[in-house]
Motif scaffolding. Structure first.
Motif, short mmCIF file in Angstrom:
data_model
loop_
_atom_site.label_atom_id
_atom_site.label_comp_id
_atom_site.label_asym_id
_atom_site.label_seq_id
_atom_site.Cartn_x
_atom_site.Cartn_y
_atom_site.Cartn_z
N ASP A 64 0.87 -1.17 0.00
CA ASP A 64 0.00 0.00 0.00
C ASP A 64 0.91 1.23 0.00
OD1 ASP A 64 -2.05 1.82 0.26
OD2 ASP A 64 -2.55 1.27 2.34
N TRP A 65 1.50 1.51 -1.18
CA TRP A 65 2.46 2.59 -1.28
C TRP A 65 1.81 3.96 -1.15
CZ3 TRP A 65 7.06 1.06 -0.46
CH2 TRP A 65 7.60 -0.09 -1.04
N HIS A 66 2.46 4.84 -0.39
CA HIS A 66 2.05 6.24 -0.25
C HIS A 66 3.28 7.07 -0.60
CE1 HIS A 66 -1.79 5.52 1.90
NE2 HIS A 66 -1.17 4.39 2.22
N GLU A 67 3.15 7.95 -1.57
CA GLU A 67 4.29 8.78 -1.98
C GLU A 67 4.32 10.06 -1.17
OE1 GLU A 67 6.48 10.54 -5.98
OE2 GLU A 67 4.48 9.65 -6.16
N VAL A 68 5.49 10.45 -0.72
CA VAL A 68 5.68 11.75 -0.09
C VAL A 68 6.02 12.73 -1.21
CG1 VAL A 68 6.38 10.72 2.12
CG2 VAL A 68 8.13 11.38 0.46
N PRO A 69 5.91 14.04 -0.95
CA PRO A 69 6.23 15.00 -2.01
C PRO A 69 7.65 14.81 -2.55
CG PRO A 69 5.11 16.10 -0.21
CD PRO A 69 5.41 14.70 0.26
N SER B 188 11.27 15.58 -4.35
CA SER B 188 12.24 16.66 -4.17
C SER B 188 13.24 16.60 -5.33
CB SER B 188 12.96 16.52 -2.82
OG SER B 188 13.92 15.49 -2.88
N ALA B 189 14.19 17.49 -5.30
CA ALA B 189 15.23 17.48 -6.34
C ALA B 189 16.07 16.20 -6.26
CB ALA B 189 16.13 18.71 -6.18
N ASP B 190 16.04 15.53 -5.09
CA ASP B 190 16.80 14.29 -4.93
C ASP B 190 16.11 13.10 -5.55
OD1 ASP B 190 18.84 15.56 -3.48
OD2 ASP B 190 17.73 15.32 -1.60
N GLY B 191 14.79 13.16 -5.71
CA GLY B 191 14.06 12.05 -6.29
C GLY B 191 12.67 11.88 -5.69
N ARG B 192 12.23 10.63 -5.62
CA ARG B 192 10.90 10.31 -5.12
C ARG B 192 11.02 9.24 -4.03
NH1 ARG B 192 7.52 8.62 -10.22
NH2 ARG B 192 5.80 8.81 -8.76
N GLN B 193 10.06 9.24 -3.09
CA GLN B 193 10.07 8.24 -2.03
C GLN B 193 8.64 7.87 -1.66
OE1 GLN B 193 13.21 8.48 0.64
NE2 GLN B 193 12.30 7.20 2.21
N TRP B 194 8.47 6.57 -1.38
CA TRP B 194 7.19 6.01 -0.97
C TRP B 194 7.38 5.24 0.32
CZ3 TRP B 194 9.36 5.95 -5.71
CH2 TRP B 194 8.64 6.44 -6.80
N TRP B 195 6.32 5.06 1.09
CA TRP B 195 6.33 4.18 2.25
C TRP B 195 5.10 3.28 2.15
CZ3 TRP B 195 2.31 4.61 5.81
CH2 TRP B 195 1.53 5.77 5.70
N ASP B 196 5.22 2.07 2.69
CA ASP B 196 4.16 1.06 2.58
C ASP B 196 3.36 0.99 3.87
OD1 ASP B 196 2.60 -1.21 2.10
OD2 ASP B 196 4.24 -2.58 2.56
N ALA B 197 2.11 1.45 3.83
CA ALA B 197 1.25 1.44 5.01
C ALA B 197 1.00 0.03 5.52
CB ALA B 197 -0.07 2.15 4.71
N GLY B 198 1.00 -0.95 4.62
CA GLY B 198 0.77 -2.33 5.03
C GLY B 198 1.93 -2.96 5.76
N SER B 199 3.09 -2.31 5.76
CA SER B 199 4.27 -2.88 6.41
C SER B 199 4.52 -2.30 7.80
CB SER B 199 5.51 -2.65 5.54
OG SER B 199 5.87 -1.27 5.56
N LEU B 200 3.72 -1.33 8.22
CA LEU B 200 3.95 -0.69 9.52
C LEU B 200 3.85 -1.72 10.65
CD1 LEU B 200 1.90 2.60 9.12
CD2 LEU B 200 4.39 2.39 9.24
N ARG B 201 4.86 -1.77 11.48
CA ARG B 201 4.91 -2.68 12.64
C ARG B 201 5.63 -1.97 13.78
NH1 ARG B 201 2.40 -4.87 9.25
NH2 ARG B 201 2.51 -6.95 8.42
N VAL B 202 5.34 -2.41 15.01
CA VAL B 202 6.11 -1.96 16.16
C VAL B 202 7.03 -3.12 16.54
CG1 VAL B 202 6.02 -1.18 18.55
CG2 VAL B 202 4.27 -0.43 16.94
N ASN B 203 8.33 -2.86 16.62
CA ASN B 203 9.27 -3.92 16.95
C ASN B 203 9.40 -4.08 18.47
OD1 ASN B 203 11.06 -1.89 17.78
ND2 ASN B 203 12.44 -2.15 16.05
#
Length: 139
Positions: A28-33, A35-50
């Motif tokens: 469940d990728w979510h892209e953050v804005p 930048s000049a460095d590139g693009r980044q996404w995080w996966d909401a389905g992977s969120l865990r507390v270790n």
């Protein structure tokens, strides 16, 4: 004899089963804005507390293509740069992170870092911590 064959057949079937990674559900990728460095996404389905009480999340980074990258010989746009997968451990209380895996390779002994002026990492930390607040509250 039939018990031995049954046992061997059972072991063979277990051995041929797909790995646990193949059982994973869709991301469940979510892209953050960007930048000049590139693009980044995080996966909401992977969120865990270790076990340390920190949030972990799968993220993907794609560097920006070089500005002087020529078009292909057929006139089409060049292929975008390959992206890398990171498993980040995040200390939401202090806005710190460390990469525990890069492209599936464990990063033993990685150190905690502040996002500094890296907006992609800062935005990924903020969005992940907001989405994982309920998980952290239950820990």
């Amino acid at each position: 004899m039939s018990r031995v064959l049954s046992l061997l057949l059972g072991l063979a079937l277990l051995w041929l089963q797909p790995s646990p990674a193949a059982w994973a559900g869709p991301v469940d990728w979510h892209e953050v804005p960007a930048s000049a460095d590139g693009r980044q996404w995080w996966d909401a389905g992977s969120l865990r507390v270790n076990r340390n009480g920190n949030l972990t999340v799968l993220s993907r980074f794609q560097p920006a293509p070089p500005e002087d990258q020529p078009v292909n010989a057929d006139g089409s746009e060049p292929r975008p740069p390959a992206s890398d997968l990171y498993v980040m451990e995040i200390d939401c209380a202090q806005s710190l992170y460390r990469d525990t895996s890069i492209n599936g390779i464990p990063q033993w002994g990685s150190t905690w870092q502040a996002p500094a002026k890296d907006d992609l990492i800062g935005d990924t930390i903020q969005a992940s911590c907001e989405a994982g607040a309920d998980l952290l509250a239950g820990f």
